[in-house]
Design a protein around this motif. Structure first.
Motif, PDB file in Angstrom:
ATOM      1  N   TRP A  69       0.838  -1.211   0.000  1.00 24.23           N
ATOM      2  CA  TRP A  69       0.000   0.000   0.000  1.00 24.23           C
ATOM      3  C   TRP A  69       0.872   1.259   0.000  1.00 24.23           C
ATOM      4  O   TRP A  69       0.544   2.243  -0.645  1.00 24.23           O
ATOM      5  N   LEU A  70       1.991   1.219   0.712  1.00 21.70           N
ATOM      6  CA  LEU A  70       2.870   2.386   0.787  1.00 21.70           C
ATOM      7  C   LEU A  70       3.472   2.719  -0.576  1.00 21.70           C
ATOM      8  O   LEU A  70       3.422   3.872  -1.018  1.00 21.70           O
ATOM      9  N   ILE A  71       4.023   1.724  -1.244  1.00 20.56           N
ATOM     10  CA  ILE A  71       4.694   1.992  -2.526  1.00 20.56           C
ATOM     11  C   ILE A  71       3.693   2.173  -3.665  1.00 20.56           C
ATOM     12  O   ILE A  71       4.036   2.760  -4.699  1.00 20.56           O
ATOM     13  N   LEU A  72       2.455   1.711  -3.472  1.00 25.18           N
ATOM     14  CA  LEU A  72       1.450   1.827  -4.524  1.00 25.18           C
ATOM     15  C   LEU A  72       0.601   3.081  -4.369  1.00 25.18           C
ATOM     16  O   LEU A  72       0.443   3.865  -5.320  1.00 25.18           O
ATOM     17  N   PHE A  73       0.064   3.306  -3.170  1.00 26.81           N
ATOM     18  CA  PHE A  73      -0.890   4.399  -2.982  1.00 26.81           C
ATOM     19  C   PHE A  73      -0.226   5.770  -2.926  1.00 26.81           C
ATOM     20  O   PHE A  73      -0.860   6.763  -3.267  1.00 26.81           O
ATOM     21  N   THR A  74       1.030   5.845  -2.496  1.00 23.92           N
ATOM     22  CA  THR A  74       1.685   7.154  -2.408  1.00 23.92           C
ATOM     23  C   THR A  74       1.790   7.829  -3.770  1.00 23.92           C
ATOM     24  O   THR A  74       1.321   8.961  -3.944  1.00 23.92           O
ATOM     25  N   PRO A  75       2.372   7.178  -4.784  1.00 24.00           N
ATOM     26  CA  PRO A  75       2.417   7.843  -6.104  1.00 24.00           C
ATOM     27  C   PRO A  75       1.063   7.884  -6.798  1.00 24.00           C
ATOM     28  O   PRO A  75       0.746   8.865  -7.483  1.00 24.00           O
ATOM     29  N   CYS A  76       0.252   6.832  -6.622  1.00 24.18           N
ATOM     30  CA  CYS A  76      -1.042   6.792  -7.310  1.00 24.18           C
ATOM     31  C   CYS A  76      -1.981   7.880  -6.821  1.00 24.18           C
ATOM     32  O   CYS A  76      -2.720   8.475  -7.610  1.00 24.18           O
ATOM     33  N   SER A  77      -1.981   8.142  -5.518  1.00 24.78           N
ATOM     34  CA  SER A  77      -2.857   9.190  -4.993  1.00 24.78           C
ATOM     35  C   SER A  77      -2.426  10.558  -5.496  1.00 24.78           C
ATOM     36  O   SER A  77      -3.262  11.420  -5.769  1.00 24.78           O
ATOM     37  N   TYR A  78      -1.121  10.760  -5.645  1.00 25.97           N
ATOM     38  CA  TYR A  78      -0.638  12.042  -6.170  1.00 25.97           C
ATOM     39  C   TYR A  78      -1.088  12.228  -7.619  1.00 25.97           C
ATOM     40  O   TYR A  78      -1.589  13.293  -7.992  1.00 25.97           O
ATOM     41  N   VAL A  79      -0.923  11.189  -8.430  1.00 26.68           N
ATOM     42  CA  VAL A  79      -1.257  11.282  -9.853  1.00 26.68           C
ATOM     43  C   VAL A  79      -2.762  11.297 -10.071  1.00 26.68           C
ATOM     44  O   VAL A  79      -3.272  12.051 -10.911  1.00 26.68           O
ATOM     45  N   CYS A  80      -3.487  10.494  -9.303  1.00 32.47           N
ATOM     46  CA  CYS A  80      -4.909  10.277  -9.587  1.00 32.47           C
ATOM     47  C   CYS A  80      -5.834  11.341  -9.016  1.00 32.47           C
ATOM     48  O   CYS A  80      -6.891  11.598  -9.597  1.00 32.47           O
ATOM     49  N   TRP A  81      -5.474  11.952  -7.877  1.00 32.88           N
ATOM     50  CA  TRP A  81      -6.393  12.983  -7.370  1.00 32.88           C
ATOM     51  C   TRP A  81      -5.726  14.328  -7.084  1.00 32.88           C
ATOM     52  O   TRP A  81      -6.371  15.374  -7.246  1.00 32.88           O
ATOM     53  N   PHE A  82      -4.445  14.343  -6.677  1.00 33.40           N
ATOM     54  CA  PHE A  82      -3.869  15.664  -6.431  1.00 33.40           C
ATOM     55  C   PHE A  82      -3.553  16.400  -7.728  1.00 33.40           C
ATOM     56  O   PHE A  82      -3.829  17.593  -7.846  1.00 33.40           O
ATOM     57  N   ARG A  83      -2.963  15.729  -8.714  1.00 38.98           N
ATOM     58  CA  ARG A  83      -2.663  16.401  -9.976  1.00 38.98           C
ATOM     59  C   ARG A  83      -3.922  16.923 -10.665  1.00 38.98           C
ATOM     60  O   ARG A  83      -3.921  18.051 -11.192  1.00 38.98           O
ATOM     61  N   PRO A  84      -5.042  16.172 -10.688  1.00 41.99           N
ATOM     62  CA  PRO A  84      -6.262  16.736 -11.287  1.00 41.99           C
ATOM     63  C   PRO A  84      -6.736  18.011 -10.602  1.00 41.99           C
ATOM     64  O   PRO A  84      -7.121  18.968 -11.282  1.00 41.99           O
ATOM     65  N   ILE A  85      -6.718  18.059  -9.263  1.00 43.44           N
ATOM     66  CA  ILE A  85      -7.203  19.275  -8.604  1.00 43.44           C
ATOM     67  C   ILE A  85      -6.195  20.401  -8.765  1.00 43.44           C
ATOM     68  O   ILE A  85      -6.572  21.581  -8.866  1.00 43.44           O
ATOM     69  N   TYR A  86      -4.914  20.081  -8.841  1.00 39.78           N
ATOM     70  CA  TYR A  86      -3.889  21.095  -9.101  1.00 39.78           C
ATOM     71  C   TYR A  86      -4.122  21.726 -10.471  1.00 39.78           C
ATOM     72  O   TYR A  86      -4.111  22.949 -10.626  1.00 39.78           O
ATOM     73  N   LYS A  87      -4.369  20.885 -11.495  1.00 39.33           N
ATOM     74  CA  LYS A  87      -4.612  21.398 -12.846  1.00 39.33           C
ATOM     75  C   LYS A  87      -5.970  22.080 -12.938  1.00 39.33           C
ATOM     76  O   LYS A  87      -6.139  23.019 -13.724  1.00 39.33           O
ATOM     77  N   ALA A  88      -6.939  21.635 -12.132  1.00 38.43           N
ATOM     78  CA  ALA A  88      -8.252  22.276 -12.133  1.00 38.43           C
ATOM     79  C   ALA A  88      -8.151  23.706 -11.619  1.00 38.43           C
ATOM     80  O   ALA A  88      -8.723  24.636 -12.196  1.00 38.43           O
TER      81      ALA A  88
END
Length: 235
Positions: free
Chosen positions: A77-96
């Motif tokens: 979960w640590l190695i998977l969710f850390t980058p995935c959460s950044y790409v999947c929800w933080f980057r969209p709201i940053y670009k929004a």
């Protein structure tokens, strides 16, 4: 649109990998959205730190007599969710926030809702899922008090992440709908391809920044070609 070298994640020079994203709140995000964007970034950091602390809690769980499956899943979960959460929800709201994009807002709402559900499940703590939640921690007090105390730390952190995620989702959705955002607008962006046009993105960013500057000058009339997502930055 000016091109800037990628600066995130800030990797040490001895690592043979380069940053994948450009991130600069001061230049990318209009002032009226900057505080909220930063708070969402801090929430992502808190979630990542919680996953790391959860790995320690699962190690204590293993040493105290628990199964090795939980420790292995916690590492995954640590190695998977850390980058995935950044790409999947933080980057969209940053670009929004950066481009005033309804499509990216909708992408954020979908993925962040999934993040919220996952956080709630992690806080509950079903045994065998690799998380130190309330059920797993409380039940392990009868086996090893010391290990259970260590497990209690990520349990509290998971609970905090779930609560803060709910507040964040509610705040972002409230001001987005209040500014006239909708699914149909996001579909229109997808159909026309405007959401990925750099010239449209730059125009939207300039309009948003102009609106923010106009708001700070009460003697000047304000005009904006795009919706002005003005709202309180409190979260």
């Amino acid at each position: 649109m000016a091109d800037y070298p990628n600066n995130f994640p800030p990797l040490p020079s001895f690592i043979p990998l380069k940053p994948c994203f450009y991130q600069d709140f001061e230049t990318d995000i209009p002032e009226i959205h900057r505080t909220t964007a930063k708070r969402l970034y801090y929430l992502w950091m808190l979630n990542s730190i919680t996953l790391a602390v959860n790995l320690i809690g699962c190690l204590a769980w293993l040493i105290g007599g628990g199964g090795a499956v939980n420790f292995g899943l916690a590492f995954l979960w640590l190695i998977l969710f850390t980058p995935c959460s950044y790409v999947c929800w933080f980057r969209p709201i940053y670009k929004a926030f950066k481009t005033d994009s309804s499509f990216n807002f909708m992408a954020f709402f979908f993925t962040f809702t999934c993040q919220l559900v996952i956080s709630i499940i992690q806080a509950i703590g079903i045994s065998g899922w690799g998380v130190c939640g309330w059920i797993a921690t409380i039940s392990f007090f009868s086996t090893s008090v010391g290990a259970a105390v260590v497990m209690l730390i990520p349990t509290i952190m998971f609970t905090a992440v779930a609560l803060l995620s709910f507040v964040a989702l509610t705040k972002v959705h409230k001001f987005y709908r209040g500014a006239g955002g909708s699914m149909s607008k996001a579909q229109e962006e997808w159909t026309t391809g405007a959401w990925k046009n750099p010239h449209v993105q730059q125009a939207a960013q300039n309009a948003a920044m102009g609106a923010a500057q106009g708001a700070m000058s009460p003697n000047q009339p304000q005009y904006s070609a795009t919706p002005n997502y003005g709202y309180s930055n409190e979260m």
